[in-house]
Design a protein around this motif. Structure first.
Motif, PDB file in Angstrom:
ATOM      1  N   ASP A 178       5.543 -28.872   7.906  1.00 18.14           N
ATOM      2  CA  ASP A 178       5.583 -28.404   6.521  1.00 18.14           C
ATOM      3  C   ASP A 178       6.291 -27.061   6.353  1.00 18.14           C
ATOM      4  O   ASP A 178       6.171 -26.413   5.317  1.00 18.14           O
ATOM      5  N   GLN A 179       7.046 -26.653   7.390  1.00 18.00           N
ATOM      6  CA  GLN A 179       7.781 -25.402   7.344  1.00 18.00           C
ATOM      7  C   GLN A 179       9.246 -25.651   7.725  1.00 18.00           C
ATOM      8  O   GLN A 179       9.631 -26.778   8.014  1.00 18.00           O
ATOM      9  N   PHE A 180      10.050 -24.581   7.751  1.00 12.19           N
ATOM     10  CA  PHE A 180      11.433 -24.710   8.189  1.00 12.19           C
ATOM     11  C   PHE A 180      11.838 -23.428   8.898  1.00 12.19           C
ATOM     12  O   PHE A 180      11.155 -22.403   8.806  1.00 12.19           O
ATOM     13  N   VAL A 181      12.924 -23.495   9.638  1.00 12.93           N
ATOM     14  CA  VAL A 181      13.450 -22.339  10.366  1.00 12.93           C
ATOM     15  C   VAL A 181      14.800 -21.980   9.777  1.00 12.93           C
ATOM     16  O   VAL A 181      15.632 -22.862   9.517  1.00 12.93           O
ATOM     17  N   GLU A 182      15.031 -20.698   9.583  1.00 15.09           N
ATOM     18  CA  GLU A 182      16.306 -20.231   9.035  1.00 15.09           C
ATOM     19  C   GLU A 182      17.040 -19.353  10.039  1.00 15.09           C
ATOM     20  O   GLU A 182      16.476 -18.394  10.559  1.00 15.09           O
ATOM     21  N   ASP A 183      18.272 -19.708  10.321  1.00 13.65           N
ATOM     22  CA  ASP A 183      19.171 -18.844  11.079  1.00 13.65           C
ATOM     23  C   ASP A 183      19.944 -18.052  10.024  1.00 13.65           C
ATOM     24  O   ASP A 183      20.915 -18.555   9.449  1.00 13.65           O
ATOM     25  N   THR A 184      19.488 -16.843   9.749  1.00 15.13           N
ATOM     26  CA  THR A 184      20.053 -16.079   8.635  1.00 15.13           C
ATOM     27  C   THR A 184      21.514 -15.716   8.844  1.00 15.13           C
ATOM     28  O   THR A 184      22.290 -15.646   7.887  1.00 15.13           O
ATOM     29  N   ARG A 186      23.810 -17.483  10.312  1.00 22.63           N
ATOM     30  CA  ARG A 186      24.684 -18.645  10.131  1.00 22.63           C
ATOM     31  C   ARG A 186      24.402 -19.437   8.860  1.00 22.63           C
ATOM     32  O   ARG A 186      25.091 -20.420   8.583  1.00 22.63           O
ATOM     33  N   LYS A 187      23.377 -19.056   8.103  1.00 20.41           N
ATOM     34  CA  LYS A 187      22.963 -19.801   6.910  1.00 20.41           C
ATOM     35  C   LYS A 187      22.642 -21.256   7.260  1.00 20.41           C
ATOM     36  O   LYS A 187      22.972 -22.187   6.519  1.00 20.41           O
ATOM     37  N   LEU A 188      21.979 -21.420   8.405  1.00 22.30           N
ATOM     38  CA  LEU A 188      21.558 -22.746   8.856  1.00 22.30           C
ATOM     39  C   LEU A 188      20.058 -22.877   8.649  1.00 22.30           C
ATOM     40  O   LEU A 188      19.278 -22.024   9.082  1.00 22.30           O
ATOM     41  N   LEU A 189      19.645 -23.976   8.024  1.00 21.83           N
ATOM     42  CA  LEU A 189      18.240 -24.266   7.770  1.00 21.83           C
ATOM     43  C   LEU A 189      17.870 -25.571   8.456  1.00 21.83           C
ATOM     44  O   LEU A 189      18.610 -26.560   8.339  1.00 21.83           O
ATOM     45  N   THR A 190      16.753 -25.576   9.178  1.00 18.67           N
ATOM     46  CA  THR A 190      16.317 -26.793   9.872  1.00 18.67           C
ATOM     47  C   THR A 190      14.825 -27.001   9.667  1.00 18.67           C
ATOM     48  O   THR A 190      14.057 -26.039   9.600  1.00 18.67           O
ATOM     49  N   THR A 191      14.418 -28.254   9.550  1.00 18.77           N
ATOM     50  CA  THR A 191      13.002 -28.595   9.405  1.00 18.77           C
ATOM     51  C   THR A 191      12.724 -29.867  10.207  1.00 18.77           C
ATOM     52  O   THR A 191      13.562 -30.781  10.233  1.00 18.77           O
ATOM     53  N   PRO A 192      11.567 -29.950  10.879  1.00 18.55           N
ATOM     54  CA  PRO A 192      11.341 -31.059  11.814  1.00 18.55           C
ATOM     55  C   PRO A 192      10.978 -32.392  11.183  1.00 18.55           C
ATOM     56  O   PRO A 192      11.208 -33.442  11.795  1.00 18.55           O
ATOM     57  N   ALA A 193      10.400 -32.386   9.982  1.00 16.11           N
ATOM     58  CA  ALA A 193      10.019 -33.643   9.320  1.00 16.11           C
ATOM     59  C   ALA A 193       9.303 -34.582  10.292  1.00 16.11           C
ATOM     60  O   ALA A 193       8.348 -34.180  10.947  1.00 16.11           O
ATOM     61  N   LYS A 209      10.670 -27.261   0.910  1.00 14.08           N
ATOM     62  CA  LYS A 209      10.833 -25.821   1.110  1.00 14.08           C
ATOM     63  C   LYS A 209      12.241 -25.499   1.610  1.00 14.08           C
ATOM     64  O   LYS A 209      12.872 -24.533   1.170  1.00 14.08           O
ATOM     65  N   MET A 210      12.738 -26.318   2.554  1.00 18.76           N
ATOM     66  CA  MET A 210      14.072 -26.073   3.099  1.00 18.76           C
ATOM     67  C   MET A 210      15.147 -26.242   2.031  1.00 18.76           C
ATOM     68  O   MET A 210      16.060 -25.425   1.918  1.00 18.76           O
ATOM     69  N   ILE A 211      15.024 -27.291   1.224  1.00 14.53           N
ATOM     70  CA  ILE A 211      16.010 -27.543   0.175  1.00 14.53           C
ATOM     71  C   ILE A 211      15.991 -26.438  -0.868  1.00 14.53           C
ATOM     72  O   ILE A 211      17.044 -25.991  -1.351  1.00 14.53           O
ATOM     73  N   ALA A 212      14.805 -25.947  -1.223  1.00 19.37           N
ATOM     74  CA  ALA A 212      14.711 -24.867  -2.208  1.00 19.37           C
ATOM     75  C   ALA A 212      15.449 -23.628  -1.697  1.00 19.37           C
ATOM     76  O   ALA A 212      16.173 -22.959  -2.469  1.00 19.37           O
ATOM     77  N   ARG A 213      15.296 -23.340  -0.425  1.00 22.11           N
ATOM     78  CA  ARG A 213      15.996 -22.190   0.160  1.00 22.11           C
ATOM     79  C   ARG A 213      17.502 -22.439   0.205  1.00 22.11           C
ATOM     80  O   ARG A 213      18.304 -21.541  -0.068  1.00 22.11           O
ATOM     81  N   LEU A 214      17.893 -23.658   0.553  1.00 17.73           N
ATOM     82  CA  LEU A 214      19.309 -24.008   0.638  1.00 17.73           C
ATOM     83  C   LEU A 214      19.994 -23.826  -0.710  1.00 17.73           C
ATOM     84  O   LEU A 214      21.082 -23.254  -0.806  1.00 17.73           O
ATOM     85  N   VAL A 215      19.342 -24.315  -1.776  1.00 17.36           N
ATOM     86  CA  VAL A 215      19.917 -24.187  -3.117  1.00 17.36           C
ATOM     87  C   VAL A 215      20.010 -22.717  -3.519  1.00 17.36           C
ATOM     88  O   VAL A 215      20.987 -22.280  -4.136  1.00 17.36           O
ATOM     89  N   ALA A 216      19.005 -21.923  -3.129  1.00 19.76           N
ATOM     90  CA  ALA A 216      19.036 -20.500  -3.456  1.00 19.76           C
ATOM     91  C   ALA A 216      20.186 -19.785  -2.729  1.00 19.76           C
ATOM     92  O   ALA A 216      20.791 -18.869  -3.284  1.00 19.76           O
TER      93      ALA A 216
END
Length: 218
Positions: A178-184, A186-193, A209-216
């Motif tokens: 239910d979380q995600f990891v951000e490589d700030t 590189r602007k890379l977002l990953t989540t394990p699902a 959560k990951m998509i909300a951050r990606l859109v932001a």
């Protein structure tokens, strides 16, 4: 002005294509976030076709683009038409198809390669400093896209997939579904699902959560 996000699919179905729950949750989350979405997929034969009732490989062939069109309700384009200048961000859902049709990690492990058109598209976003979101098993491709030092997650930091990409130079972190990891950097977002999720809700929460951050970031 709405953000424009490209989504690369790998077929339709967890065992031989894109994981349908992950793909649909990502698409719904993007829509709720006000993003304008276009789906793409390679116009190639699937590695194989799996009977999702029995888990057995079937004696037939299917096309990745044609199968992915099921998820996209027909609104999908060949991956060759994806141009980074037309979009603000990129998302790749998981499912075994990501490790079979977008790359060959499922059969080659640490010796895997990413399909040239998938790699080109993802690297174009990386080089343009545009955010990329990778879900489930898709983060194995991060080390090929960004090179050594990339930060990502596959859920369990000690799983075989994590160990394989760690040997290639990735920094793989543990992460709850239910979380995600951000490589700030590189602007890379990953989540394990579903790499670790025990329920649809857990997987959905991390993806949302990951998509909300990606859109932001887009």
């Amino acid at each position: 002005m709405n953000k424009k996000v490209a989504v690369i699919l790998a077929g339709c179905g967890v065992y031989d294509g894109s994981e349908i729950h992950e793909a649909v949750i990502a698409l719904v989350s993007l829509d709720r976030g006000g993003a304008e979405v276009q789906c793409f997929a390679p116009d190639i034969p699937q590695m194989h076709v799996v009977n999702h009732l029995t888990g057995e490989v079937m004696e037939e062939t299917r096309n990745v683009l044609v199968e992915a069109a099921r998820i996209a309700r027909g609104q999908i384009k060949p991956l060759t038409e994806l141009k980074v200048e037309d979009f603000d961000a990129l998302v790749l859902p998981g499912g075994f198809g990501a490790a079979k049709n977008l790359c060959d990690f499922a059969t080659q492990g640490a010796e895997f390669q990413v399909r040239h058109d998938v790699l080109r598209a993802a690297q174009d976003f990386a080089e343009a400093s545009k955010p990329v979101g990778l879900i489930c098993i898709s983060p194995v491709m991060a080390v090929k896209i960004y090179g050594e030092g990339v930060v990502c997650t596959l859920g369990d930091a000690g799983c075989d997939a994590a160990e394989a990409v760690r040997r290639l130079g990735a920094e793989v972190k543990g992460c709850a579904a239910d979380q995600f990891v951000e490589d700030t950097e590189r602007k890379l977002l990953t989540t394990p699902a579903y790499m670790v999720a025990q329920s649809l809700t857990e997987a959905a929460t991390g993806i949302e959560k990951m998509i909300a951050r990606l859109v932001a970031l887009a």
